[in-house]
Design an enzyme around this catalytic site. Structure first.
Site, PDB file in Angstrom:
ATOM      1  N   LEU A 149      39.922  -4.175  30.898  1.00 47.54           N
ATOM      2  CA  LEU A 149      40.290  -3.303  32.010  1.00 47.54           C
ATOM      3  C   LEU A 149      40.837  -1.994  31.443  1.00 47.54           C
ATOM      4  O   LEU A 149      41.907  -1.964  30.839  1.00 47.54           O
ATOM      5  CB  LEU A 149      41.329  -3.984  32.899  1.00 47.54           C
ATOM      6  CG  LEU A 149      40.936  -5.374  33.435  1.00 47.54           C
ATOM      7  CD1 LEU A 149      42.004  -5.903  34.386  1.00 47.54           C
ATOM      8  CD2 LEU A 149      39.577  -5.328  34.128  1.00 47.54           C
TER       9      LEU A 149
ATOM     10  N   GLY B 220      44.168  -2.569  42.534  1.00 50.60           N
ATOM     11  CA  GLY B 220      44.783  -3.730  41.916  1.00 50.60           C
ATOM     12  C   GLY B 220      43.948  -4.338  40.810  1.00 50.60           C
ATOM     13  O   GLY B 220      42.764  -4.023  40.628  1.00 50.60           O
ATOM     14  N   THR B 221      44.581  -5.254  40.081  1.00 56.50           N
ATOM     15  CA  THR B 221      43.956  -5.831  38.889  1.00 56.50           C
ATOM     16  C   THR B 221      42.768  -6.730  39.227  1.00 56.50           C
ATOM     17  O   THR B 221      41.760  -6.725  38.512  1.00 56.50           O
ATOM     18  CB  THR B 221      44.994  -6.617  38.091  1.00 56.50           C
ATOM     19  OG1 THR B 221      45.732  -7.486  38.969  1.00 56.50           O
ATOM     20  CG2 THR B 221      45.984  -5.675  37.408  1.00 56.50           C
TER      21      THR B 221
ATOM     22  N   ARG C  56      40.624  15.395   1.788  1.00 57.03           N
ATOM     23  CA  ARG C  56      40.084  15.566   3.135  1.00 57.03           C
ATOM     24  C   ARG C  56      38.742  14.850   3.302  1.00 57.03           C
ATOM     25  O   ARG C  56      38.175  14.341   2.339  1.00 57.03           O
ATOM     26  CB  ARG C  56      39.956  17.061   3.436  1.00 57.03           C
ATOM     27  CG  ARG C  56      41.305  17.772   3.544  1.00 57.03           C
ATOM     28  CD  ARG C  56      41.147  19.263   3.706  1.00 57.03           C
ATOM     29  NE  ARG C  56      40.357  19.588   4.892  1.00 57.03           N
ATOM     30  CZ  ARG C  56      39.853  20.803   5.124  1.00 57.03           C
ATOM     31  NH1 ARG C  56      40.036  21.778   4.240  1.00 57.03           N
ATOM     32  NH2 ARG C  56      39.158  21.030   6.214  1.00 57.03           N
TER      33      ARG C  56
ATOM     34  N   HIS D  85      45.941  20.682 -11.211  1.00 55.59           N
ATOM     35  CA  HIS D  85      46.966  21.527 -10.604  1.00 55.59           C
ATOM     36  C   HIS D  85      46.372  22.560  -9.656  1.00 55.59           C
ATOM     37  O   HIS D  85      45.390  23.220  -9.983  1.00 55.59           O
ATOM     38  CB  HIS D  85      47.769  22.330 -11.653  1.00 55.59           C
ATOM     39  CG  HIS D  85      47.993  21.627 -12.945  1.00 55.59           C
ATOM     40  ND1 HIS D  85      49.037  20.759 -13.150  1.00 55.59           N
ATOM     41  CD2 HIS D  85      47.316  21.665 -14.110  1.00 55.59           C
ATOM     42  CE1 HIS D  85      48.992  20.303 -14.394  1.00 55.59           C
ATOM     43  NE2 HIS D  85      47.952  20.827 -14.993  1.00 55.59           N
TER      44      HIS D  85
ATOM     45  N   TYR E 259      33.200  29.502   1.773  1.00 54.28           N
ATOM     46  CA  TYR E 259      32.979  29.991   3.140  1.00 54.28           C
ATOM     47  C   TYR E 259      32.846  31.509   3.123  1.00 54.28           C
ATOM     48  O   TYR E 259      33.711  32.213   2.589  1.00 54.28           O
ATOM     49  CB  TYR E 259      34.156  29.564   4.014  1.00 54.28           C
ATOM     50  CG  TYR E 259      34.022  29.897   5.476  1.00 54.28           C
ATOM     51  CD1 TYR E 259      32.884  29.536   6.196  1.00 54.28           C
ATOM     52  CD2 TYR E 259      35.047  30.557   6.150  1.00 54.28           C
ATOM     53  CE1 TYR E 259      32.773  29.827   7.544  1.00 54.28           C
ATOM     54  CE2 TYR E 259      34.950  30.850   7.502  1.00 54.28           C
ATOM     55  CZ  TYR E 259      33.812  30.488   8.197  1.00 54.28           C
ATOM     56  OH  TYR E 259      33.698  30.778   9.533  1.00 54.28           O
TER      57      TYR E 259
ATOM     58  N   ARG F 284      36.119  39.263 -16.618  1.00 52.52           N
ATOM     59  CA  ARG F 284      37.385  39.931 -16.305  1.00 52.52           C
ATOM     60  C   ARG F 284      37.450  41.205 -17.133  1.00 52.52           C
ATOM     61  O   ARG F 284      36.737  41.357 -18.135  1.00 52.52           O
ATOM     62  CB  ARG F 284      38.583  39.025 -16.598  1.00 52.52           C
ATOM     63  CG  ARG F 284      38.710  38.565 -18.043  1.00 52.52           C
ATOM     64  CD  ARG F 284      40.033  37.814 -18.240  1.00 52.52           C
ATOM     65  NE  ARG F 284      40.172  37.383 -19.630  1.00 52.52           N
ATOM     66  CZ  ARG F 284      39.939  36.153 -20.067  1.00 52.52           C
ATOM     67  NH1 ARG F 284      39.542  35.223 -19.216  1.00 52.52           N
ATOM     68  NH2 ARG F 284      40.105  35.849 -21.341  1.00 52.52           N
TER      69      ARG F 284
END
Length: 451
Positions: free
Chosen positions: A11, A83-84, A319, A349, A373, A426
């Site tokens: 129910l 009702g039930t 995740r 780390h 992303y 770099r």
């Protein structure tokens, strides 16, 4: 186990107004599963067992949840809430289809167990036509009392109608009932609504069965198992009970929980042998943890596969869609998502590994970010076996890092790196001897008071 066929009728048509939520009550969650899911997964599911769910007219989401878990379930709509017993008869077609046993349970009782369903069926013997589940209440106020003579249930008396002596009875109605299939529909169809609310009460079935010369019986269970959920406070109480149950089951299966009361599990969490979970860890739905894995404090894992001898955390977030191979090390302040890390990979780390595949024994240095992303779409990063990615590197996806290659610290990688290559991206370091001393002296001179 029983060789009798059954129809379990859940129910789930209640509004749940006291939850103060736009979500149907039975879709709120305990231990990462909806209330309804916990009930459905405890219900009998053998070849001779059928399932029906009664939902409200505007609760398509409830029907969808039920079908997701038990695709064979029949759905019935209680168009008006009267009702039930009225709710049960909304599934008249399913009941008329025949079963040795009819089991009626509310969809907001997430702590009910498969063992209790089996005990209800087992108690339907001889001329026993109805079995009611009862519990000994610490505070019975507000509950319907189960009035018993010998081994027979003679009535269910609601609090408002109970005499002073009956109110002292602590055996209370849990709401879950079992009917012998051969007499169930006859009893249910005789229930009337001659009461102040004009509703059809399932509890009236006891008196009707006795009038038919049939017997009713009671079996008991612990109060915690039959907690119904009507408010957010009761939802939290049920979560507490379920977590205690899951922790106990985990420890009995050989998992070490260093501080059990601080660890939160999901109902579907699976463990191998010799798993260790330190304090303040949250395991969300859809997680499997293999032998010898260690999850350190303040880590969060959901919808992921954790391999043998993996080390996670502290302060790590794993995740959905993560798969960690044997011996993988995920250190502090590392986040993974939709990532496959093969055996021996180290991400120790301050890194983000998302939409990626990282080959065996690769090392991802501190501060490495996989830039997956572009503002519109997600892209994948491939890191080959044995590759070494230096600290503070950015891998701009889509990109492939060849096996055995080295990425110099601080590099921003936007193109494919060949196997066994060294890539440093770099600016060249510029050194100016004595510059810092001269700078400080100049600043100090500027701060002197002017005369």
């Amino acid at each position: 186990m029983t060789d009798r066929s059954s129809l379990t009728l859940v129910l789930a048509a209640g509004e749940g107004t006291r939850m103060r939520s736009s979500r149907p009550k039975v879709l709120h969650e305990v231990a990462g599963r909806s209330l309804l899911a916990n009930v459905l997964l405890a219900a009998p599911a053998g070849k001779q067992d059928r399932l029906a769910v009664v939902v409200g007219p505007d609760h398509q989401a409830v029907a969808d949840e039920a079908r997701k878990l038990r695709p064979e379930a029949q759905m019935f709509v209680q168009s008006e809430r009267k009702g039930t017993a009225h709710a049960v008869l909304a599934a008249r077609e399913a009941i008329a289809g025949g079963a040795d046993d009819l089991l009626v349970v509310f969809g907001d009782t997430p702590l009910v167990t498969a063992e209790t369903f089996a005990r209800l069926q087992a108690a339907l013997t001889g001329d026993v036509a109805i079995v009611v589940l009862g519990f000994r209440a610490k505070d019975p106020a507000g509950y319907g009392r189960l009035l018993v003579q010998g081994n027979e249930l003679i009535a269910i008396r609601e609090q408002a109608d109970a005499s002073e002596a009956e109110r002292k009875v602590d055996l209370c109605n849990a709401g879950m009932m079992a009917f012998a299939g051969k007499s169930a529909l006859t009893i249910l169809e005789r229930i009337g609504n001659a009461n102040s609310k004009g509703e059809y009460y399932l509890t009236d079935a006891i008196g009707i069965a006795r009038e038919m010369g049939l017997r009713a019986a009671v079996i008991e269970t612990d109060e915690d198992e039959v907690r119904g959920i009507n408010t957010k406070a009761q939802l939290a109480e049920a979560e507490t009970v379920m977590q205690a149950r899951l922790r106990r089951q985990a420890m009995e299966a050989g998992v070490t929980l260093v501080a059990p009361e601080t660890v939160f599990l999901s109902a579907d969490t699976t463990f191998g042998r010799d798993v260790v979970i330190e304090p303040f860890v949250v395991i969300g739905p859809g997680v499997s943890i293999d032998d010898g894995a260690v999850i350190h404090s303040f880590s969060h894992v959901t919808q992921s596969s954790i391999g043998k001898k993996v080390s996670i955390g502290p302060y790590a977030r794993i995740r959905p869609g993560t798969s960690l191979g044997e011996g993988v090390r995920i250190g502090n302040f590392v986040e993974t998502k939709a990532a496959v890390l093969e055996s021996g990979v180290k991400v120790n780390h301050l890194s983000y590994v998302g939409d990626a595949h990282v080959g065996t024994n690769a090392n991802i240095g501190a501060g490495t970010i996989m830039c997956n992303y572009d503002g519109f779409d997600k892209h994948r990063t491939e890191v080959g076996a044995g590759a070494f990615v230096g600290s503070n590197s950015s891998l701009v996806a889509p990109v492939k890092i060849g096996a055995g290659s080295y990425i110099g610290s601080g590099s921003v990688i936007t193109r494919e790196v060949p196997e066994d290559a060294l890539v440093v991206e770099r600016n060249e370091q510029v050194t100016r001897p004595g510059w810092a001393k001269r700078y400080r002296e100049r600043k100090a001179e500027m701060k002197k008071p002017k005369t």
